[in-house]
Design an enzyme around this catalytic site. Sequence first.
Site, PDB file in Angstrom:
ATOM      1  N   LYS A   1      -8.783  -7.468  -1.691  1.00  0.00           N
ATOM      2  CA  LYS A   1      -8.104  -8.278  -2.719  1.00  0.00           C
ATOM      3  C   LYS A   1      -7.470  -9.513  -2.078  1.00  0.00           C
ATOM      4  O   LYS A   1      -7.518 -10.611  -2.624  1.00  0.00           O
ATOM      5  CB  LYS A   1      -7.039  -7.443  -3.435  1.00  0.00           C
ATOM      6  CG  LYS A   1      -7.590  -6.222  -4.175  1.00  0.00           C
ATOM      7  CD  LYS A   1      -6.454  -5.272  -4.613  1.00  0.00           C
ATOM      8  CE  LYS A   1      -6.996  -3.895  -4.943  1.00  0.00           C
ATOM      9  NZ  LYS A   1      -5.919  -2.880  -5.013  1.00  0.00           N
TER      10      LYS A   1
ATOM     11  N   LYS B   1      -0.541   4.231   8.055  1.00  0.00           N
ATOM     12  CA  LYS B   1      -0.638   2.824   7.654  1.00  0.00           C
ATOM     13  C   LYS B   1       0.339   1.939   8.451  1.00  0.00           C
ATOM     14  O   LYS B   1       0.260   0.729   8.437  1.00  0.00           O
ATOM     15  CB  LYS B   1      -0.398   2.681   6.154  1.00  0.00           C
ATOM     16  CG  LYS B   1      -1.512   3.303   5.284  1.00  0.00           C
ATOM     17  CD  LYS B   1      -1.197   3.149   3.804  1.00  0.00           C
ATOM     18  CE  LYS B   1      -2.218   3.818   2.886  1.00  0.00           C
ATOM     19  NZ  LYS B   1      -3.435   2.996   2.665  1.00  0.00           N
TER      20      LYS B   1
ATOM     21  N   LYS C   1       0.871  -1.176   0.000  1.00  0.00           N
ATOM     22  CA  LYS C   1       0.000   0.000   0.000  1.00  0.00           C
ATOM     23  C   LYS C   1       0.901   1.217   0.000  1.00  0.00           C
ATOM     24  O   LYS C   1       2.091   1.086   0.253  1.00  0.00           O
ATOM     25  CB  LYS C   1      -0.911   0.005   1.231  1.00  0.00           C
ATOM     26  CG  LYS C   1      -0.145  -0.285   2.529  1.00  0.00           C
ATOM     27  CD  LYS C   1      -1.036  -0.404   3.756  1.00  0.00           C
ATOM     28  CE  LYS C   1      -1.853  -1.665   3.811  1.00  0.00           C
ATOM     29  NZ  LYS C   1      -3.283  -1.469   3.598  1.00  0.00           N
ATOM     30  N   ARG C   2       0.348   2.430  -0.262  1.00  0.00           N
ATOM     31  CA  ARG C   2       1.190   3.611  -0.217  1.00  0.00           C
ATOM     32  C   ARG C   2       1.884   3.708   1.147  1.00  0.00           C
ATOM     33  O   ARG C   2       1.357   3.235   2.156  1.00  0.00           O
ATOM     34  CB  ARG C   2       0.358   4.881  -0.462  1.00  0.00           C
ATOM     35  CG  ARG C   2      -0.032   5.114  -1.922  1.00  0.00           C
ATOM     36  CD  ARG C   2       1.155   5.157  -2.857  1.00  0.00           C
ATOM     37  NE  ARG C   2       1.970   6.340  -2.670  1.00  0.00           N
ATOM     38  CZ  ARG C   2       1.903   7.458  -3.381  1.00  0.00           C
ATOM     39  NH1 ARG C   2       1.040   7.564  -4.367  1.00  0.00           N
ATOM     40  NH2 ARG C   2       2.706   8.470  -3.148  1.00  0.00           N
TER      41      ARG C   2
ATOM     42  N   THR D   1      -8.880  -1.121   0.212  1.00  0.00           N
ATOM     43  CA  THR D   1      -9.396  -2.087  -0.767  1.00  0.00           C
ATOM     44  C   THR D   1      -8.399  -3.217  -0.967  1.00  0.00           C
ATOM     45  O   THR D   1      -8.772  -4.302  -1.389  1.00  0.00           O
ATOM     46  CB  THR D   1      -9.684  -1.416  -2.131  1.00  0.00           C
ATOM     47  OG1 THR D   1      -8.539  -0.641  -2.508  1.00  0.00           O
ATOM     48  CG2 THR D   1     -10.910  -0.531  -2.058  1.00  0.00           C
TER      49      THR D   1
HETATM   50  C1  LIG Z   1      -5.512  -1.875  -4.169  1.00  0.00           C
HETATM   51  C2  LIG Z   1      -4.339  -1.016  -4.414  1.00  0.00           C
HETATM   52  C3  LIG Z   1      -4.051   0.041  -3.542  1.00  0.00           C
HETATM   53  C4  LIG Z   1      -4.864   0.311  -2.291  1.00  0.00           C
HETATM   54  O1  LIG Z   1      -4.338  -0.457  -1.238  1.00  0.00           O
HETATM   55  P1  LIG Z   1      -4.778  -0.184   0.290  1.00  0.00           P
HETATM   56  O2  LIG Z   1      -4.152  -1.304   1.031  1.00  0.00           O
HETATM   57  O3  LIG Z   1      -6.266  -0.249   0.310  1.00  0.00           O
HETATM   58  O4  LIG Z   1      -4.242   1.141   0.657  1.00  0.00           O
HETATM   59  C5  LIG Z   1      -2.943   0.814  -3.793  1.00  0.00           C
HETATM   60  N1  LIG Z   1      -2.150   0.581  -4.860  1.00  0.00           N
HETATM   61  C6  LIG Z   1      -2.386  -0.433  -5.715  1.00  0.00           C
HETATM   62  C7  LIG Z   1      -1.461  -0.652  -6.857  1.00  0.00           C
HETATM   63  C8  LIG Z   1      -3.494  -1.248  -5.538  1.00  0.00           C
HETATM   64  O5  LIG Z   1      -3.734  -2.244  -6.402  1.00  0.00           O
END
Ligand SMILES: *Cc1c(COP(=O)(O)O)cnc(C)c1O
Length: 792
Positions: free
Chosen positions: A633, A527, A521-522, A629
Amino acid sequence: MFNKVDFKEDILKILKIHFGKSLDNSLSNEKYYAVSKAIMNLITDNWIKTDIKYKEGKEAYYFSAEYLMGRALGNNLINLGLYEDVKEVLNELEIDINNIENLEEDAGLGNGGLGRLAACFMDSSATLSLPVTGYGLRYNYGIFKQEFKNGFQVEKADNWLKHGDPWSVKREEDTVIVDFSDSKVKAVPYDTPIIGYGTNNVNTLRLWQAEPIMEFDFTLFNEQEYDKSVKEKNRAEDITRVLYPNDSKEEGKILRLKQQYLLASASLQDLIREFKLRNIDFSEFPKYHAIQLNDTHPVVAIPELMRLLIDGEGLDWSKAWEITQKTFAYTNHTILSEALEKWYVPLFKKVLPRIYEIITLIDERFVEELKSKNIKEDKIEEMRIISNELIHMAWLAIHGTYTTNGVAQLHTDILKNQELNDWYKLYPNRFQNKTNGITPRRWIALANKELTDFIAELLGQEDWLTDLSMLKELEKYSDDEEILNKFLGIKREKKEQLARYIKEEEGIDINIDSIFDIQIKRLHEYKRQLLNAFHILDLYYRIKENPNMDFVPKTFIFGAKAAPGYFRAKGIIKYINEIAKLINNDPKVNEKIKVVFVHNYRVSYAEKLFPAADVSEQISTAGKEASGTGNMKFMLNGTPTLGTYDGANVEIVEEAGEDNNFIFGARVEEIEEMKKNNSYDPEKYYENIKGLKRVVDTLIDGTFDDEGTGMFEELYDALLKGASWHEPDHYFIFRDFDDYRKSHEEVSNAYKDKLVWAKKCWINMANAGKFNSDRTIRQYAEEIWSINSKRI
Ligand SMILES: *Cc1c(COP(=O)(O)O)cnc(C)c1O
């Protein structure tokens, strides 16, 4: 119907016409281009039909400054149901489909979750045959490419268009002019088809590119003033040259304001032009249009529509305001106060004087409204749109729209009861929740074909990709050893594939039998990648102290970009890379733990990481992650969450059960309580929690080298002394450290029994149905947009 012979001929013809080559002497990227164009040829008739059909009635428009699309080829083939057919055709041409898929540059026109959500929403809207068009910006350079040098992040320009973009069509004829105080530019649309799954409908994503009105100044050129002759061209093109690489942080730059206004103005002019062909009164505008504002980035569309209606169409204020308010809806994506967008009045006024004037009029009328409702003076000052020389875009958004929604239940509750409580009391009926989702086409059908085939076999059909709630039927197999073993076999295969890729990309060997513990994630303090890092280091020291301790091998995988100006985030990247170096080079320990920070995390890398994960790290400070999100996944690919009670984690656990996930740490209520009473004392934890001081002190005791940048000491200070406007340990890392460590122990224990573990994974997958973005989009369509499916 798909015809292999025709398709093959198309590819050869395109190679000839476009590159002047035969198959034999074509380069791989030329083959990729030709195959993509041949697919465009397949869908064009349906694309035209869809456009005509949608014009019959009401449509929704998604305004977003970001679309994190990733690659198109594989996804489009999956959605067309042609992946296997095309693979065969390409085989006959001796083209390896994986090879050309991997050649495609990611369309990285977004930073992270917010941009990826927009992309998932496009997929779901098309799949549901809903009349939804995306509007955005065609940045020539997307999110930067990330490299590591000595463990430091280095950013490189992302020239994603260098081989052209076969998936977009330039629509010169729909060009509009956008006016700034100092210049006028052309906004030229490029349309990309959004191919639905299980439908013939093809929706549209329309992205604007800024161009000069005059290509160059002929007179200046003749006078040999070459630089000056193209100055205007460059200045215009600068507007959509590059995506702002910022996530959840306000970025107040003139160029960014110009980007936002270009998106808003060009898109609205486009809609108004079309609307006028209907020859009906403007009061009917909201009957044909619902416009969703994805966060505050496109909120300048509210005063822009007012301007177009009043100055352009001669409507009076109150009629224009009624139309505007009935047209727009707003999605809030964050509770971080530093991310709530505000514009400094003198800057805004300089770039967009008329829009500023309209905002002052909206503000004045709003103040009158508040007074008439007997709201107190000081409250009015807090809530008005312009105060302290700042324009509050979120306030403008809530006031100027008919709904405001949060993106997970907890997030919406926090908005209603805390952050936006005054607003909720003012407009109680405007607030809604729309829990985010992800498209199962990309995140399982494309990313995990092995698991997809297995599920299809068990369910006996393939409709589940549009009705994910059918996964629930699989729960009956959660004690079936044979099924669980097959499932474990698939997970192992995905882990092998990832390990091969990591070896190629990062040059590191990882152990397939270890737990793949993944945080992708970023990079952001909230986070808490730093909490993960501290835990890994603590584990390292404990293994050193006690080499024979009972231990399940773990591979800790990180992927994250840090905004280039976010010093502390970059410090965390460097720190994790230092930890990785220490551990991976210690032969006594690296059999047990390994740390890999993959470089350039992006959608196409994500597709390889999610299916291979054993543990999903979702460890944000409770109350800070609006939804997430990535968590969804992982779940869909059968991975338990190790996380806090935050964002959509709450709903994930609600669906799949606490027993099948690993929840730890302070909850929102506890954190609020500590903040209210000012009772959090990180120092107390630092001194008393076993092992904590040892790892935190590595930031300053010379264990690791930040090459004189001061990054590590700055991190230390932020934790123990407080830095900038924050209290010490603003994100409660010390509070949660020990709880987190215990949860890791629980993971290790559960993993020891393969079937116990497989069952948890299985139940997560079987209960992921809620997190299909089709469900989310259906709710937007019914509860906000009032639009219906229109199949061609
Ligand atoms: C799904 C996704 C995110 C979002 O990730 P989070 O864990 O919800 O912050 C960020 N970057 C990419 C490339 C993603 O596929």
